[in-house]
Enzyme design. Structure first.
Site, short mmCIF file in Angstrom:
data_model
loop_
_atom_site.label_atom_id
_atom_site.label_comp_id
_atom_site.label_asym_id
_atom_site.label_seq_id
_atom_site.Cartn_x
_atom_site.Cartn_y
_atom_site.Cartn_z
N ASP A 137 45.17 -0.39 122.64
CA ASP A 137 44.57 0.55 121.69
C ASP A 137 44.39 -0.17 120.36
OD1 ASP A 137 44.31 2.53 119.61
OD2 ASP A 137 44.86 4.01 121.12
N GLU A 165 40.45 -0.25 123.81
CA GLU A 165 40.14 1.06 123.23
C GLU A 165 39.87 0.99 121.73
OE1 GLU A 165 42.53 4.29 124.63
OE2 GLU A 165 42.73 5.14 122.62
N GLU A 216 38.23 9.10 120.14
CA GLU A 216 39.23 10.04 119.61
C GLU A 216 38.89 10.48 118.19
OE1 GLU A 216 42.37 6.96 120.11
OE2 GLU A 216 43.15 7.76 118.24
N ASP A 219 39.57 14.18 121.33
CA ASP A 219 40.86 14.85 121.12
C ASP A 219 40.55 16.35 121.02
OD1 ASP A 219 43.85 14.01 119.58
OD2 ASP A 219 43.12 16.09 119.65
N HIS A 276 42.03 12.21 124.33
CA HIS A 276 43.07 11.53 123.56
C HIS A 276 44.18 12.56 123.31
CE1 HIS A 276 44.78 10.89 119.43
NE2 HIS A 276 45.04 9.73 119.99
N GLU A 335 46.53 11.50 129.15
CA GLU A 335 47.41 10.68 128.30
C GLU A 335 48.59 11.49 127.77
OE1 GLU A 335 45.70 9.55 124.43
OE2 GLU A 335 47.26 8.04 124.16
C1 LIG Z 1 48.88 4.09 119.12
C2 LIG Z 1 47.59 4.32 118.38
O1 LIG Z 1 47.49 3.45 117.31
C3 LIG Z 1 47.43 5.75 117.89
O2 LIG Z 1 48.52 6.09 117.06
C4 LIG Z 1 47.32 6.72 119.04
C5 LIG Z 1 46.04 6.51 119.79
O3 LIG Z 1 45.06 6.03 119.27
C6 LIG Z 1 45.96 6.89 121.21
O4 LIG Z 1 46.93 7.46 121.71
O5 LIG Z 1 44.94 6.64 121.80
MG LIG Z 2 43.49 5.53 120.80
#
Ligand SMILES: C[C@H](O)[C@H](O)CC(=O)C(=O)O
Ligand SMILES: [Mg+2]
Length: 395
Positions: A214, A240, A268, A291, A318, A338
């Protein structure tokens, strides 16, 4: 059967976890030197909280019907969102039939278009929309997934996002998505460390476990392509959100240039059917990741998901916790989902919006039976121990 009308709308702010999963304190993997667009400034590199990733906090919305039934929605929007709900959006709800969800969405979106369209305004609209679906489900005595057409499979399967895919594998998940730690400002040394991290994780989880990176909007096109090429050797399943969400052209270029078989995912921080239309028509990615709390809620996700399906793409939300689970179980082009590991060391499964909601279902062995979602509405309630603040109570 006569449907009750809406008699009250209330908007509260909450600090510490909940829908704003970046609103953490003390050590948390989600704040530990993660690559971001702000990492070009050394002083904002170690902690995302240092540049204000947690500034919004959680917004809780209650929509009360004339018979006293209350629909609940939560999102990331905090005090700004509370202002928008109480001072602007409530006029499109009070006195309306609970079933007027489509019309209410339309009015909330177009009435805020001159200052909205994406970001915190659409987060707020999403929260209200979620509360309306929850209310309708409760009044009908049906889970939201039933209102959406019902499950197309018996269970959900999950991948886990967090710093410890090796532990996620032991917990039964199908894959682990690591945060990328070093961005372009950390040069070749950072790139090397990113690859070493992936290689180390691959050696721990074996060949068959999905590993993803990510990149949280932190890269440029050249760096993204280099990262993808070097990561191929270690079986990276997808890369991602490499680029700015506004750079549709960059994503289209990236998708053309990643190694064969590696997937490009994003979305997201995208919102509405119009934003996702850009990603889909410009062939920016393989999987879109709206999301539910930010893209426009369930009402808009129905449209986004259908658009993705017509383009032959997967739609895997997301985060979004229980709001994702109720949708994903009803759609063939959402084959997995997820969970973002909310434990500070990513070493145990906790409910996605912990500690805000009670009765949130959690995956067991990386799976969740459809029957875990069989309560009316979204089947969750507010934890009475969490302190709510109502900054803009209507006069
Ligand atoms: C971990 C990532 O930086 C963010 O906090 C969460 C994310 O983008 C995701 O779950 O996809
Ligand atoms: Mg992400």
């Amino acid at each position: 059967m006569a449907m009750p009308t809406i008699k009250a709308v209330r908007a509260y702010t909450v600090r510490g976890g909940g829908a704003d999963y970046h609103d953490t304190q003390g050590y948390h993997w989600i704040d530990d030197h993660i690559a971001t667009p702000m990492a070009r400034y050394e002083e904002y590199r170690q902690s995302r909280r240092s540049f204000g990733i947690n500034v919004l906090g959680t917004l809780v919305i209650e929509v009360e019907a004339s018979d006293g039934t209350v629909g609940l929605g939560v999102t990331t929007a905090g005090e700004i969102g509370a202002f928008i709900v109480e001072k602007h959006l409530s006029r499109f709800l009070i006195g309306r039939q609970v079933t007027e969800i489509e019309k209410i969405w339309d009015q909330m979106y177009f009435a805020t278009q001159f200052y909205g369209r994406k970001g915190v305004v659409v987060n707020t609209i999403s929260g209200v929309d979620i509360a309306l679906w929850d209310l309708l489900g409760k009044l009908r005595g049906e889970p939201v997934h039933a209102l959406l057409g019902g499950p197309v499979r018996d269970e959900l399967q999950f991948y886990a996002t967090g710093a410890r895919p090796d532990l996620a594998k032991e917990m039964g998940f199908i894959g682990g998505k690591l945060p990328l730690l070093h961005g372009p400002a950390e040069g070749d040394e950072g790139l090397k460390k990113n690859i070493e991290k992936l290689a180390d994780m691959r050696s721990k989880v074996g060949d068959d476990f999905w590993l993803m990176y990510d990149c949280w909007m932190s890269l440029d096109l050249n760096y993204s392509i280099k990262l993808a090429q070097k990561a191929q050797e270690f079986g990276l399943k997808w890369i991602e959100e490499c680029l700015s969400p506004d750079d549709y052209w960059g994503y289209a270029d990236l998708k053309r240039n990643v190694p064969k078989g590696m997937l490009v995912t994003t979305g997201e921080h995208e919102a509405t059917r119009w934003g996702f239309r850009m990603l889909l028509e410009m062939d920016c990615c393989d999987i879109i990741q709206p999301d539910v709390n930010w893209c426009g809620g369930i009402t808009e996700l129905i449209k986004i998901s259908a658009l993705a399906d017509a383009h032959g793409k997967l739609m895997v939300p997301h985060g979004s916790g229980v709001y994702s689970y109720h949708f994903v179980i009803t759609r063939h082009n959402s084959p997995f989902t997820e969970i973002i590991m909310s434990a500070p060391n990513a070493d145990e499964v906790r409910p996605a919006f912990s500690p805000l909601l009670l009765d949130e279902p959690v995956p067991v062995n990386g799976r969740m039976k459809a029957s875990a979602l069989d309560k009316p509405g979204f089947g969750v309630r507010l934890n009475p121990e969490v302190k709510l603040h109502r900054p803009y109570a209507a006069a």
